[in-house]
Scaffold this active site. Sequence first.
Site, PDB file in Angstrom:
ATOM      1  N   PRO A 172       0.879  -1.092  -0.072  1.00 41.60           N
ATOM      2  CA  PRO A 172      -0.044  -0.027  -0.023  1.00 41.60           C
ATOM      3  C   PRO A 172       0.883   1.159   0.063  1.00 41.60           C
ATOM      4  O   PRO A 172       1.744   1.354   0.750  1.00 41.60           O
ATOM      5  CB  PRO A 172      -0.774  -0.180   1.249  1.00 41.60           C
ATOM      6  CG  PRO A 172      -0.048  -1.166   2.301  1.00 41.60           C
ATOM      7  CD  PRO A 172       0.743  -2.095   1.128  1.00 41.60           C
ATOM      8  N   CYS A 186       2.118   2.506   9.799  1.00 42.46           N
ATOM      9  CA  CYS A 186       2.297   3.850   9.367  1.00 42.46           C
ATOM     10  C   CYS A 186       2.866   4.625  10.298  1.00 42.46           C
ATOM     11  O   CYS A 186       2.674   4.503  11.365  1.00 42.46           O
ATOM     12  CB  CYS A 186       0.946   4.551   8.865  1.00 42.46           C
ATOM     13  SG  CYS A 186       1.151   6.281   8.321  1.00 42.46           S
ATOM     14  N   LYS A 197      -0.650  -5.401   8.586  1.00 42.21           N
ATOM     15  CA  LYS A 197       0.715  -4.966   8.053  1.00 42.21           C
ATOM     16  C   LYS A 197       1.296  -4.468   9.090  1.00 42.21           C
ATOM     17  O   LYS A 197       0.791  -3.428   9.983  1.00 42.21           O
ATOM     18  CB  LYS A 197       0.315  -3.676   6.893  1.00 42.21           C
ATOM     19  CG  LYS A 197       1.859  -3.394   6.370  1.00 42.21           C
ATOM     20  CD  LYS A 197       1.965  -3.334   4.857  1.00 42.21           C
ATOM     21  CE  LYS A 197       3.134  -2.658   4.285  1.00 42.21           C
ATOM     22  NZ  LYS A 197       3.284  -1.439   4.777  1.00 42.21           N
ATOM     23  N   ASN A 225       8.565  -7.469   3.444  1.00 41.77           N
ATOM     24  CA  ASN A 225       8.412  -6.170   2.738  1.00 41.77           C
ATOM     25  C   ASN A 225       9.779  -5.384   3.281  1.00 41.77           C
ATOM     26  O   ASN A 225      10.119  -5.353   4.368  1.00 41.77           O
ATOM     27  CB  ASN A 225       7.345  -5.424   3.204  1.00 41.77           C
ATOM     28  CG  ASN A 225       7.082  -3.913   2.549  1.00 41.77           C
ATOM     29  OD1 ASN A 225       6.721  -3.177   3.473  1.00 41.77           O
ATOM     30  ND2 ASN A 225       7.309  -3.779   1.568  1.00 41.77           N
ATOM     31  N   ASP A 262      12.619  -2.915   0.811  1.00 37.56           N
ATOM     32  CA  ASP A 262      13.969  -2.780   0.061  1.00 37.56           C
ATOM     33  C   ASP A 262      14.246  -3.519  -1.293  1.00 37.56           C
ATOM     34  O   ASP A 262      15.127  -4.195  -1.417  1.00 37.56           O
ATOM     35  CB  ASP A 262      15.140  -2.670   0.911  1.00 37.56           C
ATOM     36  CG  ASP A 262      15.256  -1.793   1.826  1.00 37.56           C
ATOM     37  OD1 ASP A 262      14.510  -0.702   1.818  1.00 37.56           O
ATOM     38  OD2 ASP A 262      15.763  -1.656   2.891  1.00 37.56           O
ATOM     39  N   GLY A 306       6.968  -1.562  -2.578  1.00 34.42           N
ATOM     40  CA  GLY A 306       6.348  -0.478  -2.809  1.00 34.42           C
ATOM     41  C   GLY A 306       7.353   0.630  -3.420  1.00 34.42           C
ATOM     42  O   GLY A 306       6.882   0.424  -4.724  1.00 34.42           O
TER      43      GLY A 306
HETATM   44  C1  LIG Z   1       4.779   7.364  -0.252  1.00 36.20           C
HETATM   45  C2  LIG Z   1       4.386   6.078   0.589  1.00 36.20           C
HETATM   46  C3  LIG Z   1       3.379   5.787   1.123  1.00 36.20           C
HETATM   47  C4  LIG Z   1       2.900   4.598   1.874  1.00 36.20           C
HETATM   48  N1  LIG Z   1       1.725   4.428   2.302  1.00 36.20           N
HETATM   49  C5  LIG Z   1       1.391   3.442   3.122  1.00 36.20           C
HETATM   50  C6  LIG Z   1      -0.076   2.911   3.101  1.00 36.20           C
HETATM   51  O1  LIG Z   1      -0.875   3.723   3.050  1.00 36.20           O
HETATM   52  N2  LIG Z   1      -0.158   1.980   4.253  1.00 36.20           N
HETATM   53  C7  LIG Z   1       0.887   1.098   4.582  1.00 36.20           C
HETATM   54  O2  LIG Z   1       0.761   0.163   5.248  1.00 36.20           O
HETATM   55  N3  LIG Z   1       2.145   1.326   4.247  1.00 36.20           N
HETATM   56  C8  LIG Z   1       2.484   2.334   3.454  1.00 36.20           C
HETATM   57  N4  LIG Z   1       3.674   2.759   3.000  1.00 36.20           N
HETATM   58  C9  LIG Z   1       4.732   1.771   3.427  1.00 36.20           C
HETATM   59  C10 LIG Z   1       4.807   0.848   2.204  1.00 36.20           C
HETATM   60  O3  LIG Z   1       3.731   0.103   2.205  1.00 36.20           O
HETATM   61  C11 LIG Z   1       6.150  -0.069   2.399  1.00 36.20           C
HETATM   62  O4  LIG Z   1       6.081  -0.840   3.564  1.00 36.20           O
HETATM   63  C12 LIG Z   1       7.364   0.599   2.549  1.00 36.20           C
HETATM   64  O5  LIG Z   1       7.471   1.510   1.615  1.00 36.20           O
HETATM   65  C13 LIG Z   1       8.685  -0.327   2.493  1.00 36.20           C
HETATM   66  O6  LIG Z   1       8.747  -1.180   1.171  1.00 36.20           O
HETATM   67  P1  LIG Z   1       9.604  -0.970  -0.096  1.00 36.20           P
HETATM   68  O7  LIG Z   1      11.028  -0.557   0.622  1.00 36.20           O
HETATM   69  O8  LIG Z   1       9.208  -1.831  -1.156  1.00 36.20           O
HETATM   70  O9  LIG Z   1       9.111   0.638  -0.464  1.00 36.20           O
HETATM   71  C14 LIG Z   1       4.015   4.047   2.355  1.00 36.20           C
HETATM   72  C15 LIG Z   1       5.216   4.210   1.684  1.00 36.20           C
HETATM   73  C16 LIG Z   1       5.575   5.076   1.135  1.00 36.20           C
HETATM   74  C17 LIG Z   1       7.132   5.286   0.360  1.00 36.20           C
END
Ligand SMILES: Cc1cc2nc3c(=O)[nH]c(=O)nc-3n(C[C@H](O)[C@H](O)[C@H](O)COP(=O)(O)O)c2cc1C
Length: 323
Positions: free
Chosen positions: A15, A103, A142, A203, A205, A227
């Site tokens: 998300p 969050c 999450k 999840n 990186d 993400g």
């Molecule tokens: C711009 C942004 C918005 C995000 N919004 C949410 C969200 O609405 N709900 C959530 O559980 N995590 C949210 N996250 C966290 C991501 O889902 C994810 O856990 C985090 O970015 C780490 O994964 P990644 O390294 O693949 O980006 C957000 C992250 C970013 C950067």
Amino acid sequence: MSDIQKKQPILMLAPLAGISDWPFRLRCQECGADELVTEMVSAMGLLQAPSDSRAYQHLLAFHERERNLTIQLFGHQPDIMAGAAARVSLLPQYKGIDLNFGCPAPKVTGSGSGSALMKNLARSEQIIRAVRKATAKPLSVKMRIGWDSNHINAVDFAKMCEAAGADSLCVHGRTRQQQYAGRADWGVIAQVKQAVSIPVIANGDVFTPQNAQVLLNQTGADGIAIGRGALGNPWLFGQIRQALRGETPTVPDAEEILKTALSHLQDMVTFKGERWALIEMRKHFAWYLKGSKGAAAMRAQINQTEDLTTLVSLLETHFKTLV
Ligand SMILES: Cc1cc2nc3c(=O)[nH]c(=O)nc-3n(C[C@H](O)[C@H](O)[C@H](O)COP(=O)(O)O)c2cc1C
């Protein structure tokens, strides 16, 4: 996480607030994401908004071609979370419900929601139990690995989630204190995987197919959620699937990137209308352009463009010169 046990490992779009609306989710699905999650939706907001209001319609907007879509709820009151879960359970577009316990934003944690819940196991358990009673749909949580480096409680938290009725977990390997900085700790995700019997999605990186392979090997997770790695690069999902099959990942050429960016734009116009689509798409175009020759100048031009025809022709010119 509806089909989670059927197809392993699951490749999920994480998300992303302000980003993972249906036009973006659809691109990720088309490129190989098995599971999609909405951006976080306030349980309280959902219950209070009149169902014919624009805000409500936008929050819950989806595309009929989306498959395996889970809605993520945030909040801190068990009864409100359960009420919202009951309400969205009636909506057939959602295969599952995900609870946001990760969050880090102060406006969310300040009220005791999001990652603040990782400090409050009793309240978290009440929420999960209340939501579990309110819905028969697959229920996921999450979470992060803890509040800060002195309070890494992911294993205990995950066990609590399982006992309270969660069907699966998605673990972002950072503490709340880290926000999105530093490295995700995949070792703690591995400990969580060992500690529970429900599926665990790892999840944090994953930016390349190789990252995904290492993460899966290190954690034994049932899938991964991506993400930031998917921003401007929805092809990552398909590339990971190819790598897991032992194939060489296909790199999209300029024509493919242009085609995807234009469908994304077209869908955004359908979703938000031309004026808002132009604004919303600026960040996506910056991501699609990343790494291509002349990207900075093109980004500047795009950001000043106020009509769709000019925008499309700018993009076509840019990508066609790269072919
Ligand atoms: C711009 C942004 C918005 C995000 N919004 C949410 C969200 O609405 N709900 C959530 O559980 N995590 C949210 N996250 C966290 C991501 O889902 C994810 O856990 C985090 O970015 C780490 O994964 P990644 O390294 O693949 O980006 C957000 C992250 C970013 C950067």
